[in-house]
Design a protein around this motif. Structure first.
Motif, PDB file in Angstrom:
ATOM      1  N   ALA A 128       0.725  -1.126   0.078  1.00 33.07           N
ATOM      2  CA  ALA A 128      -0.225  -0.005  -0.030  1.00 33.07           C
ATOM      3  C   ALA A 128       0.655   1.052   0.054  1.00 33.07           C
ATOM      4  N   LYS A 129       1.966   1.174   0.897  1.00 33.88           N
ATOM      5  CA  LYS A 129       2.834   2.279   0.899  1.00 33.88           C
ATOM      6  C   LYS A 129       3.630   2.569  -0.615  1.00 33.88           C
ATOM      7  N   LEU A 130       3.826   1.403  -1.153  1.00 32.65           N
ATOM      8  CA  LEU A 130       4.478   1.422  -2.541  1.00 32.65           C
ATOM      9  C   LEU A 130       3.596   2.193  -3.382  1.00 32.65           C
ATOM     10  N   ARG A 131       2.200   1.941  -3.348  1.00 32.62           N
ATOM     11  CA  ARG A 131       1.220   2.437  -4.163  1.00 32.62           C
ATOM     12  C   ARG A 131       1.286   3.960  -3.928  1.00 32.62           C
ATOM     13  N   GLU A 132       1.224   4.415  -2.690  1.00 33.49           N
ATOM     14  CA  GLU A 132       1.374   5.784  -2.422  1.00 33.49           C
ATOM     15  C   GLU A 132       2.272   6.479  -2.877  1.00 33.49           C
ATOM     16  N   ALA A 133       3.367   5.887  -3.047  1.00 36.37           N
ATOM     17  CA  ALA A 133       4.603   6.495  -3.642  1.00 36.37           C
ATOM     18  C   ALA A 133       4.616   6.525  -4.989  1.00 36.37           C
ATOM     19  N   ASN A 134       3.577   5.831  -5.595  1.00 36.13           N
ATOM     20  CA  ASN A 134       3.655   5.848  -7.222  1.00 36.13           C
ATOM     21  C   ASN A 134       4.378   4.859  -7.798  1.00 36.13           C
ATOM     22  N   VAL A 135       4.978   3.655  -7.076  1.00 37.76           N
ATOM     23  CA  VAL A 135       5.737   2.783  -7.413  1.00 37.76           C
ATOM     24  C   VAL A 135       5.103   2.031  -8.645  1.00 37.76           C
ATOM     25  N   LEU A 138       7.896  -2.897  -8.930  1.00 40.64           N
ATOM     26  CA  LEU A 138       9.126  -3.402  -7.800  1.00 40.64           C
ATOM     27  C   LEU A 138      10.374  -3.207  -8.132  1.00 40.64           C
ATOM     28  N   SER A 139      10.828  -3.538  -9.438  1.00 43.58           N
ATOM     29  CA  SER A 139      12.231  -3.593  -9.751  1.00 43.58           C
ATOM     30  C   SER A 139      12.701  -2.083  -9.640  1.00 43.58           C
ATOM     31  N   SER A 140      11.804  -1.158  -9.671  1.00 43.77           N
ATOM     32  CA  SER A 140      12.444   0.375  -9.621  1.00 43.77           C
ATOM     33  C   SER A 140      12.490   0.863  -8.017  1.00 43.77           C
ATOM     34  N   VAL A 141      12.262  -0.083  -7.319  1.00 39.28           N
ATOM     35  CA  VAL A 141      12.411   0.479  -5.710  1.00 39.28           C
ATOM     36  C   VAL A 141      13.604   0.065  -5.365  1.00 39.28           C
ATOM     37  N   ARG A 142      14.566   1.267  -5.092  1.00 40.41           N
ATOM     38  CA  ARG A 142      15.884   0.951  -4.469  1.00 40.41           C
ATOM     39  C   ARG A 142      15.850   0.486  -3.113  1.00 40.41           C
ATOM     40  N   ALA A 143      15.065   1.223  -2.323  1.00 38.63           N
ATOM     41  CA  ALA A 143      14.890   1.061  -0.995  1.00 38.63           C
ATOM     42  C   ALA A 143      13.404   1.383  -0.359  1.00 38.63           C
ATOM     43  N   ALA A 144      13.012   0.267   0.670  1.00 40.21           N
ATOM     44  CA  ALA A 144      11.826   0.937   1.259  1.00 40.21           C
ATOM     45  C   ALA A 144      12.243   0.758   2.902  1.00 40.21           C
ATOM     46  N   VAL A 145      12.023   1.974   3.538  1.00 42.81           N
ATOM     47  CA  VAL A 145      12.766   2.048   4.967  1.00 42.81           C
ATOM     48  C   VAL A 145      11.552   2.388   5.763  1.00 42.81           C
ATOM     49  N   ILE A 154       9.669   5.463   0.690  1.00 45.85           N
ATOM     50  CA  ILE A 154      10.097   4.756  -0.522  1.00 45.85           C
ATOM     51  C   ILE A 154      10.969   5.425  -1.427  1.00 45.85           C
ATOM     52  N   LEU A 155      12.103   4.848  -1.723  1.00 45.37           N
ATOM     53  CA  LEU A 155      13.133   5.486  -2.710  1.00 45.37           C
ATOM     54  C   LEU A 155      13.354   4.831  -4.084  1.00 45.37           C
ATOM     55  N   HIS A 156      12.792   5.274  -4.913  1.00 49.20           N
ATOM     56  CA  HIS A 156      12.946   4.669  -6.280  1.00 49.20           C
ATOM     57  C   HIS A 156      13.211   5.409  -7.252  1.00 49.20           C
ATOM     58  N   GLY A 157      13.684   4.549  -8.349  1.00 46.22           N
ATOM     59  CA  GLY A 157      14.196   5.314  -9.572  1.00 46.22           C
ATOM     60  C   GLY A 157      15.598   4.617  -9.962  1.00 46.22           C
ATOM     61  N   ASP A 158      16.392   5.511 -10.840  1.00 47.82           N
ATOM     62  CA  ASP A 158      17.556   4.678 -11.635  1.00 47.82           C
ATOM     63  C   ASP A 158      18.425   4.414 -10.472  1.00 47.82           C
ATOM     64  N   ARG A 159      18.791   5.124  -9.676  1.00 43.26           N
ATOM     65  CA  ARG A 159      20.011   4.869  -8.931  1.00 43.26           C
ATOM     66  C   ARG A 159      19.776   5.278  -7.415  1.00 43.26           C
ATOM     67  N   LEU A 160      20.721   5.286  -6.400  1.00 47.20           N
ATOM     68  CA  LEU A 160      20.175   5.518  -4.909  1.00 47.20           C
ATOM     69  C   LEU A 160      21.795   5.933  -4.379  1.00 47.20           C
ATOM     70  N   GLU A 161      21.901   7.015  -4.013  1.00 46.05           N
ATOM     71  CA  GLU A 161      22.933   7.443  -3.377  1.00 46.05           C
ATOM     72  C   GLU A 161      23.292   6.911  -2.055  1.00 46.05           C
ATOM     73  N   GLU A 162      24.361   6.232  -1.865  1.00 44.54           N
ATOM     74  CA  GLU A 162      24.372   5.397  -0.301  1.00 44.54           C
ATOM     75  C   GLU A 162      24.292   6.332   0.719  1.00 44.54           C
ATOM     76  N   THR A 163      24.596   7.742   0.801  1.00 46.40           N
ATOM     77  CA  THR A 163      24.712   8.346   1.806  1.00 46.40           C
ATOM     78  C   THR A 163      23.234   8.505   2.535  1.00 46.40           C
TER      79      THR A 163
END
Length: 171
Positions: A128-135, A138-145, A154-163
């Motif tokens: 449900a949270k993934l849907r709220e974040a407009n994901v 699933l493969s585009s989700v870099r992290a759900a925290v 929900i952090l999604h997209g092509d890349r994720l900065e480790e910081t």
């Protein structure tokens, strides 16, 4: 006579005391700063809930001593929050004691079953949270925290900065 036991006087007293309590909180927030009612930490959340309870208690006070005690308790909460923020900022040990660590619920498009289990978050709630974040995939989700406040980021997209995930716990 004002504030005897007629229904009109009881209602007037409740309105007057509630307004005074709210004005007192606004003054305390102005003194303590913008972070006063934030939800950045679990400590902040507890503070906000406690303030609500104290406002209710102040508005229902049957005497001025009870009202004054509620106002003093509000000031005490703001002082404790201010002191805790200074201590957390100056000591990593205090930070670790006072603050939970965020937890991965998903990483690189995969559910973190151990994280879901440890935090008691149902997969359906995370979806449900993934849907709220407009994901959309699933493969585009870099992290759900699961954040320390109980919010899910929900952090999604092509890349994720480790910081952005350096303090997130892997269960």
């Amino acid at each position: 006579m004002i504030f005897d036991n007629t229904w009109l006087d009881i209602a007037a007293r409740g309105i007057l005391l509630a307004a005074a309590a709210i004005i007192w909180i606004v003054i305390l927030i102005r003194m303590n700063g913008l972070r006063s009612l934030s939800k950045m930490t679990n400590f902040d959340f507890v503070m906000t809930v406690a303030l609500g309870s104290l406002v209710a208690g102040a508005a229902q006070s049957s005497d001025w001593k009870g009202f004054a005690q509620a106002l003093a308790a509000m000031a005490g909460l703001f002082f404790i929050q201010f002191t805790a923020a200074i201590i957390r900022k100056s000591s990593d040990t205090a930070e670790n004691v006072m603050q939970n660590q965020p937890v991965f619920l998903m990483r690189n498009g995969e559910f973190c079953e151990n994280g879901l289990k440890a935090t008691r978050v149902a997969r359906s709630d995370l979806i449900a949270k993934l849907r709220e974040a407009n994901v959309l995939e699933l493969s585009s989700v870099r992290a759900a925290v699961l954040e320390t406040t109980g919010d899910v980021s929900i952090l999604h997209g092509d890349r994720l900065e480790e910081t952005l995930i350096e303090n997130v716990k892997r269960v």
